[in-house]
Design an enzyme around this catalytic site. Structure first.
Site, PDB file in Angstrom:
ATOM      1  N   GLU A   1     -19.199  -3.772   3.550  1.00 60.37           N
ATOM      2  CA  GLU A   1     -19.842  -2.459   3.403  1.00 60.37           C
ATOM      3  C   GLU A   1     -20.138  -2.151   1.938  1.00 60.37           C
ATOM      4  OE1 GLU A   1     -21.090  -0.848   5.643  1.00 60.37           O
ATOM      5  OE2 GLU A   1     -20.098  -1.743   7.368  1.00 60.37           O
TER       6      GLU A   1
HETATM    7  C1  LIG Z   1     -15.262 -10.772   7.235  1.00 59.80           C
HETATM    8  C2  LIG Z   1     -16.594 -10.257   6.821  1.00 59.80           C
HETATM    9  C3  LIG Z   1     -17.295  -9.427   7.663  1.00 59.80           C
HETATM   10  C4  LIG Z   1     -18.574  -8.978   7.308  1.00 59.80           C
HETATM   11  N1  LIG Z   1     -19.295  -8.233   8.176  1.00 59.80           N
HETATM   12  C5  LIG Z   1     -20.620  -8.019   7.927  1.00 59.80           C
HETATM   13  C6  LIG Z   1     -21.482  -7.460   8.923  1.00 59.80           C
HETATM   14  O1  LIG Z   1     -21.036  -7.094  10.003  1.00 59.80           O
HETATM   15  N2  LIG Z   1     -22.805  -7.359   8.637  1.00 59.80           N
HETATM   16  C7  LIG Z   1     -23.333  -7.750   7.443  1.00 59.80           C
HETATM   17  O2  LIG Z   1     -24.533  -7.637   7.252  1.00 59.80           O
HETATM   18  N3  LIG Z   1     -22.539  -8.254   6.472  1.00 59.80           N
HETATM   19  C8  LIG Z   1     -21.200  -8.413   6.690  1.00 59.80           C
HETATM   20  N4  LIG Z   1     -20.397  -8.959   5.726  1.00 59.80           N
HETATM   21  C9  LIG Z   1     -20.975  -9.290   4.443  1.00 59.80           C
HETATM   22  C10 LIG Z   1     -20.495  -8.360   3.322  1.00 59.80           C
HETATM   23  O3  LIG Z   1     -21.007  -7.076   3.502  1.00 59.80           O
HETATM   24  C11 LIG Z   1     -20.917  -9.009   1.993  1.00 59.80           C
HETATM   25  O4  LIG Z   1     -20.087 -10.134   1.826  1.00 59.80           O
HETATM   26  C12 LIG Z   1     -20.815  -8.064   0.828  1.00 59.80           C
HETATM   27  O5  LIG Z   1     -21.759  -7.049   0.935  1.00 59.80           O
HETATM   28  C13 LIG Z   1     -21.014  -8.766  -0.515  1.00 59.80           C
HETATM   29  O6  LIG Z   1     -22.121  -9.624  -0.488  1.00 59.80           O
HETATM   30  P1  LIG Z   1     -21.963 -11.151  -0.971  1.00 59.80           P
HETATM   31  O7  LIG Z   1     -20.802 -11.709  -0.253  1.00 59.80           O
HETATM   32  O8  LIG Z   1     -23.249 -11.827  -0.842  1.00 59.80           O
HETATM   33  O9  LIG Z   1     -21.559 -11.029  -2.478  1.00 59.80           O
HETATM   34  P2  LIG Z   1     -22.573 -10.868  -3.772  1.00 59.80           P
HETATM   35  O10 LIG Z   1     -23.618  -9.872  -3.461  1.00 59.80           O
HETATM   36  O11 LIG Z   1     -22.971 -12.238  -4.163  1.00 59.80           O
HETATM   37  O12 LIG Z   1     -21.566 -10.262  -4.809  1.00 59.80           O
HETATM   38  C14 LIG Z   1     -20.538 -11.020  -5.426  1.00 59.80           C
HETATM   39  C15 LIG Z   1     -19.763 -10.140  -6.395  1.00 59.80           C
HETATM   40  O13 LIG Z   1     -20.660  -9.663  -7.396  1.00 59.80           O
HETATM   41  C16 LIG Z   1     -20.627  -8.250  -7.471  1.00 59.80           C
HETATM   42  N5  LIG Z   1     -21.986  -7.764  -7.722  1.00 59.80           N
HETATM   43  C17 LIG Z   1     -23.115  -8.074  -7.069  1.00 59.80           C
HETATM   44  N6  LIG Z   1     -24.164  -7.425  -7.607  1.00 59.80           N
HETATM   45  C18 LIG Z   1     -23.688  -6.678  -8.611  1.00 59.80           C
HETATM   46  C19 LIG Z   1     -24.267  -5.781  -9.554  1.00 59.80           C
HETATM   47  N7  LIG Z   1     -25.570  -5.499  -9.546  1.00 59.80           N
HETATM   48  N8  LIG Z   1     -23.452  -5.187 -10.458  1.00 59.80           N
HETATM   49  C20 LIG Z   1     -22.134  -5.444 -10.474  1.00 59.80           C
HETATM   50  N9  LIG Z   1     -21.539  -6.290  -9.619  1.00 59.80           N
HETATM   51  C21 LIG Z   1     -22.298  -6.903  -8.707  1.00 59.80           C
HETATM   52  C22 LIG Z   1     -20.068  -7.763  -6.136  1.00 59.80           C
HETATM   53  O14 LIG Z   1     -19.351  -6.546  -6.303  1.00 59.80           O
HETATM   54  C23 LIG Z   1     -19.161  -8.906  -5.736  1.00 59.80           C
HETATM   55  O15 LIG Z   1     -17.869  -8.707  -6.258  1.00 59.80           O
HETATM   56  C24 LIG Z   1     -19.106  -9.356   6.046  1.00 59.80           C
HETATM   57  C25 LIG Z   1     -18.374 -10.171   5.194  1.00 59.80           C
HETATM   58  C26 LIG Z   1     -17.152 -10.638   5.576  1.00 59.80           C
HETATM   59  C27 LIG Z   1     -16.414 -11.577   4.644  1.00 59.80           C
END
Ligand SMILES: Cc1cc2nc3c(=O)[nH]c(=O)nc-3n(C[C@H](O)[C@H](O)[C@H](O)COP(=O)(O)OP(=O)(O)OC[C@H]3O[C@@H](n4cnc5c(N)ncnc54)[C@H](O)[C@@H]3O)c2cc1C
Length: 592
Positions: free
Chosen positions: A435
């Site tokens: 989220e």
């Molecule tokens: C168990 C689980 C359930 C999930 N359920 C769902 C679901 O039901 N539906 C769905 O769509 N997704 C779901 N997700 C996905 C989840 O919402 C994403 O993993 C999350 O939003 C982060 O995206 P990412 O993993 O691509 O990380 P990234 O976007 O690659 O981010 C990596 C890190 O960089 C930081 N970051 C990124 N951009 C910036 C910025 N501009 N400034 C500062 N920091 C930044 C983030 O805070 C994070 O710490 C789920 C994930 C998991 C692991």
């Protein structure tokens, strides 16, 4: 086997002593008297402890399995889901027009807490359905609402939210999933989504996926994203189920926690989808789900800490190690229980004062949502928009921290799976990530919400604190222990806001390097306000002759602890913020 008891008395305290819900002039609140809310919460607590809690460890150990393209949930989940449906627990605050009970959001949130504490992974199936229900309710056509909502209210059909793709999570503008318009007004959706919670399972007849995709030829980036309804099984005109749609599960993710919830890779292969809301305005529609979901995730944070805390207290009373430094308290035994030791007390007080503060803050936020939605109160709407990243970010960080702290009370036994404490920490961890990862919540708070509507909402928050302090300054019982620390913490928060205003314009890095500290600082100030209000409510209850003096005295003592031992953290956060971005950004990327 871990224990869990629903904190019905404390939920009642927040609803009635703190929020005084039955005195609020909000549609539906007139029914929320102590007797009614008590009966609902007692029943919710029973379902949580008797039905959901025993399945928590089962879900963790068994996990979900993909068999012949269909996900099988852990043993017992299906029967428990039936019980939740039959009990009407999935429909509490849903619109009566579609079969819901129309209860206020605050009541739903209070009843949800025991379910989430008892079994977070299980509760996500209905939590995501509720989010999808809300998006269709807010943005769907009449036909879409009639077609999907009644079955989603009962959870005969569940819902999902599909945003994430392998190469994009936070930055959804990079999305590749495509939507090709068809002559009949529908779309063909093609692409891959990952990490989709409750993406597939065996507990519902149909699954209604809400999928973000880009309509071919639309604007680049985030401005070209639209939201689609993609059912697992097509729905015929008469509401019966038709053919299987072009959506399938690629695999289930192996993950750290919430094993009982299926986290799926979803493949969309020319699946039939229907536009929800307006073309290219998918993020707006999705945010209807996300804001609600973020508050739900904030609730997950403290609900896990609550369960972990209950077990830590039981263990600290039971485990005999060492002697109290002030003299033996269990002289007939070989040693004193852990709870005599000041450091164990510190740990338990940290947990207790967090969980109770979070419960108050979350239900206070839920009350703002009711004021905004049921009374059209714009001020409440602005305030909850400001608070959403704080509820999500601060409470999930702390929820994990205190789940780990509870594990620490067990020493080495906390690390051994048999005791169940590691599951709380593992399950709580995800709430900091999904989220919108917590760093992104901080970015939202400082980069967007503080300045929203000319900074009106944050000013209203400061004004609220000022007024509370002013109204109560003659109250000697509150003054030194509650009002003065609150005033000091609020001053720190305002100083941080001032730093951002003065320096963020020159170099935005100065604001963003302090955003995480600001989110935590604001969380502490919000909790400080909640504790001051709760202490006042408890004092009034005692003055009014409340019979349960121990409960109210404990409440005041716990509040004093928070104000004395937690709230001063604002000073440290301010000191960090005031150093700006220079030390944070000092290294070249190559030097890491
Ligand atoms: C168990 C689980 C359930 C999930 N359920 C769902 C679901 O039901 N539906 C769905 O769509 N997704 C779901 N997700 C996905 C989840 O919402 C994403 O993993 C999350 O939003 C982060 O995206 P990412 O993993 O691509 O990380 P990234 O976007 O690659 O981010 C990596 C890190 O960089 C930081 N970051 C990124 N951009 C910036 C910025 N501009 N400034 C500062 N920091 C930044 C983030 O805070 C994070 O710490 C789920 C994930 C998991 C692991």
């Amino acid at each position: 086997m871990p224990i869990y008891n629903a904190p019905t008395k404390d939920l009642q305290f927040v609803l009635h002593d703190l929020l005084k819900v039955s005195e609020q002039n909000i549609e539906g609140y007139e029914d929320l008297d102590r007797e009614f809310t008590g009966a609902v919460l007692e029943e919710a607590g029973k379902v949580a402890t008797e039905v959901l809690h025993p399945l928590n460890v089962v879900g963790d150990k068994e996990g979900c399995v993909l068999e012949n393209g269909v996900v099988r949930t852990p043993n017992g989940f299906k029967a428990a889901f039936e019980q939740m449906k039959e009990g009407g627990w999935t429909a509490m605050d849903c619109d009566p027009e579609y079969g819901g009970q129309g209860l206020p959001y605050v009541m739903n949130s209070a009843a949800q807490e025991p379910f989430v504490s008892a079994n977070m992974a299980f509760n996500m199936y209905q939590g995501l359905t509720h989010g999808a229900y809300s998006a269709i309710h807010a943005h769907g056509t009449d036909e879409q609402k009639q077609k999907y909502l009644p079955k989603m209210v009962t959870c005969e059909w569940t819902g999902t939210m599909n945003l994430t793709e392998p190469h994009c999570g936070t930055d959804l503008g990079l999305m590749r999933t495509k939507a090709a318009p068809q002559a009949d007004g529908s779309y063909k959706i093609s692409g891959q989504k990952i990490f989709i919670s409750a993406g597939d399972h065996d507990m519902a007849d149909n699954i209604i996926h809400l999928v973000l995709a880009k309509i071919e030829g639309g604007p680049e980036g985030i401005k070209g994203v639209s939201l689609f309804i993609v059912p697992k099984f097509m729905v015929n005109e008469d509401g019966s189920l038709g053919d299987r749609n072009g959506v399938s599960v690629g695999s289930i993710e192996e993950k750290m926690g919430i094993h009982g919830n299926s986290t799926c890779v979803m493949n969309y292969d020319e699946a039939t989808g229907y536009l929800l809301g307006t073309e290219h305005k998918g993020m707006r529609a999705m945010f209807t789900m996300m804001n609600e979901a973020r508050i739900g995730v904030g609730l997950q944070g403290y609900a896990q800490a609550e369960s972990a805390y209950q077990n830590a207290v039981a263990y600290a009373n039971d485990r005999l190690q060492g002697r109290a430094v002030t003299g033996a308290e269990n002289p007939d035994g070989p040693a004193d229980p852990l709870i005599v030791h000041p450091d164990i007390r510190r740990n338990l007080m940290d947990q207790k004062s967090f969980v109770e503060g979070a419960r108050a803050f979350t239900l206070w936020g839920a009350n703002l949502i009711d004021r905004a939605h049921r009374n059209g109160d714009k001020e409440a709407d602005g305030l909850i928009s400001l608070m959403t990243p704080v509820i999500k970010g601060f409470q999930t960080d702390k929820g994990f921290e205190y789940a780990v702290a509870a594990q620490q009370v067990y020493g080495g036994h906390g690390y051994i799976e048999e005791w169940g404490m590691s599951q709380y920490a593992r399950d709580a961890r995800i709430a900091m990530i999904y989220e919108g990862a917590n760093g992104v919540q901080a970015l939202d708070l400082v980069g967007r919400k503080l300045a929203q509507d000319g900074g009106k909402h944050v000013m209203a928050f400061f004004e609220m604190i000022k007024n509370f302090i002013k109204e109560n300054e003659g109250n000697e019982a509150l003054k030194a222990d509650f009002l003065e620390p609150l005033k000091a913490a609020s001053k720190d928060l305002q100083a941080a806001g001032m730093y951002f205003m003065q320096n963020g314009m020159k170099n935005p890095n100065h604001a963003l390097a302090g955003s995480y500290d600001f989110m935590h600082m604001m969380g502490h100030v919000c909790f400080g306000l909640m504790w001051a209000k709760m202490a006042k409510a408890a004092m009034e209850a005692l003055e009014g002759g409340a019979s349960d003096t121990a409960f109210y005295e404990t409440k005041i003592a716990t509040g004093k602890y928070y104000m004395a031992r937690q709230l001063p953290a604002t000073g440290m956060h301010l000191a960090r913020i005031n150093t700006g971005a220079d030390t944070v950004m000092a290294l070249d990327a190559a030097n890491f």
